[in-house]
Design an enzyme around this catalytic site. Structure first.
Site, mmCIF file in Angstrom:
data_model
loop_
_atom_site.group_PDB
_atom_site.id
_atom_site.type_symbol
_atom_site.label_atom_id
_atom_site.label_comp_id
_atom_site.label_asym_id
_atom_site.label_seq_id
_atom_site.Cartn_x
_atom_site.Cartn_y
_atom_site.Cartn_z
ATOM 1 N N CYS A 1 -14.972 0.462 -4.668
ATOM 2 C CA CYS A 1 -16.196 0.477 -3.853
ATOM 3 C C CYS A 1 -16.990 1.708 -4.264
ATOM 4 C CB CYS A 1 -15.886 0.457 -2.347
ATOM 5 S SG CYS A 1 -14.783 1.769 -1.785
ATOM 6 N N ASP B 1 -7.299 -2.729 -6.051
ATOM 7 C CA ASP B 1 -8.458 -2.163 -5.355
ATOM 8 C C ASP B 1 -8.158 -0.678 -5.178
ATOM 9 O OD1 ASP B 1 -10.683 -1.646 -3.871
ATOM 10 O OD2 ASP B 1 -10.052 -2.757 -2.100
ATOM 11 N N ASP C 1 0.848 -1.178 0.000
ATOM 12 C CA ASP C 1 0.000 0.000 0.000
ATOM 13 C C ASP C 1 0.892 1.238 0.000
ATOM 14 O OD1 ASP C 1 -3.140 0.564 0.543
ATOM 15 O OD2 ASP C 1 -1.920 2.199 1.343
#
Length: 388
Positions: A341, A288, A250
């Site tokens: 999302c 993601d 990340d």
């Protein structure tokens, strides 16, 4: 704290949020200063604040303003609550209502974006992207989200976890988004303190998020990169399902600080990489990407009021760059799972089409999406396959 005092505290917190202080930060600040407030009081105040933020536009309309007091008043009016039981003026409760605070308008008289508690530009985008489902999705975003759990299948089945939770007093419902997905009513708390959690039987994860992972074409004994890992929930889910060499990365490594302990508890192995060599090769890559989070606005409701079309455009550019950075690390014949999302086509199908145009050696293998109408947060998945 009395119920009225809880609303009084929520009013103060909302006034602070109105000055630009993020909701989570202000709730934490209040909790540290309110030593008289027990855990149930803090949870109740938090629920009031987030209920208002989910329904901020309609609460302002029904309350006659956007101060903390007006917002709480509007929320309670919308719920048909007994206002005199809250606005008591006793103890730390809000002062009694003044005749000037009477609002005769009904919510049905408000514009559609106010009724549905979304900025007008957001509602227009949902209408364009979801057609007849847009109103239902918007309505769902006004309510609290259920609690999602993922059974760690190395420790037991979905049915085993259902039985364990029932013994703890929690009734869960299986969700068909993924093999280990369960849903509990919103407001369920303390699950992370149970022995079932501490012994690794489950993770907190929305069924929709689990559904993304369940549809990745992963195979045992392959090398996988979770490039935007965040807390590492998807890496853990993949590691639970397959024997993989999986690496989590990340841009902000602090987000992964709890991942080693969560992996230990689940009985799986996940490598953490603060940097990924540009010449590395992976059989599968999860992207993601950072997004609007619109699919999860029930959980982070203030984001809907802070988002702008300009921010969305910036996010789309970031998403494209992340994918472009990852494609060279994809081995021949490998797969790349683009995930958001988000409920916006600009971040989903439109982005996927642009990726295919920029990288002609990629082809579409699968797509999947879900919205709050399916009992999940809103998610989008597009799986690309590289030429061999």
């Amino acid at each position: 704290m009395t119920p009225a005092a809880r609303y009084g505290a929520a009013i103060e917190i909302l006034d602070a949020i109105n000055t630009g202080t993020p909701a989570e930060q202000q709730l934490t600040r209040w909790a540290r200063g309110a030593r008289y407030a027990g855990s149930k009081d803090r949870a109740a105040v938090r629920d009031i604040v987030f209920d208002v933020l989910r329904r901020r536009a309609s609460s302002a309309f029904l309350g006659g303003g956007d101060t903390g007091r007006a917002l709480v008043l509007g929320l309670l009016r919308g719920q048909g609550a007994d206002l005199d039981a809250v606005f008591t003026g006793q103890g730390h409760g809000p002062s009694p209502l003044d005749p000037s605070e009477d609002v005769s308008s009904a919510l049905a008289d408000a514009p559609r974006d106010v009724q549905l508690d979304l900025p007008e530009w957001v509602l227009s985008a949902l209408d364009a992207d979801h057609g007849d489902d847009a109103t239902g999705i918007a309505q769902a975003l006004r309510d609290r989200a259920p609690v999602g759990l993922r059974a760690n299948l190395r420790h037991g089945t979905q049915e085993d976890l259902t039985t364990t939770l029932k013994a703890l007093g929690h009734n869960s419902i299986p969700h068909d988004a993924a093999p280990g997905a369960l849903v509990l009513p919103s407001g369920t708390r303390g699950l992370h303190l149970t022995e079932a959690y501490l012994s690794g039987l489950f993770e907190l994860q929305d069924p929709g998020s689990q559904g993304l992972v369940a549809r990745c074409p992963a195979q045992p004994n392959t090398r996988i990169l979770d490039y935007c890992a965040g807390g590492g929930g998807k890496a853990l889910a993949l590691a639970d399902a397959y024997d993989l060499d999986i690496t989590a990365h990340d841009a902000d490594p602090k987000r992964m600080k709890d991942l080693p302990e969560r992996a230990r508890r689940a009985g799986v192995s996940v490598q953490i990489a603060e940097q990924v060599p540009s010449d590395a090769q992976f059989d599968g890559i999860i992207c993601d990407v950072p997004c609007s989070g619109s699919g999860a606005w029930r959980r982070a409701p203030e984001a809907r009021w802070r988002s702008t079309p300009e921010q969305l455009e910036t996010l789309c550019a970031t998403q494209a760059q992340i994918v472009d950075d990852c494609v060279p690390m994809l081995a021949p014949g490998g797969w790349l799972a683009y995930m958001t999302c988000s409920l916006f086509a600009a971040e989903n199908a439109d982005q996927a089409a642009a990726i295919l145009a920029r990288h002609p050696h990629l082809s579409t293998e699968a797509t999947w999406s879900t919205t709050p109408l399916n009992g999940t947060d809103g998610f989008y998945l597009h799986v690309f396959r590289a030429a061999s």
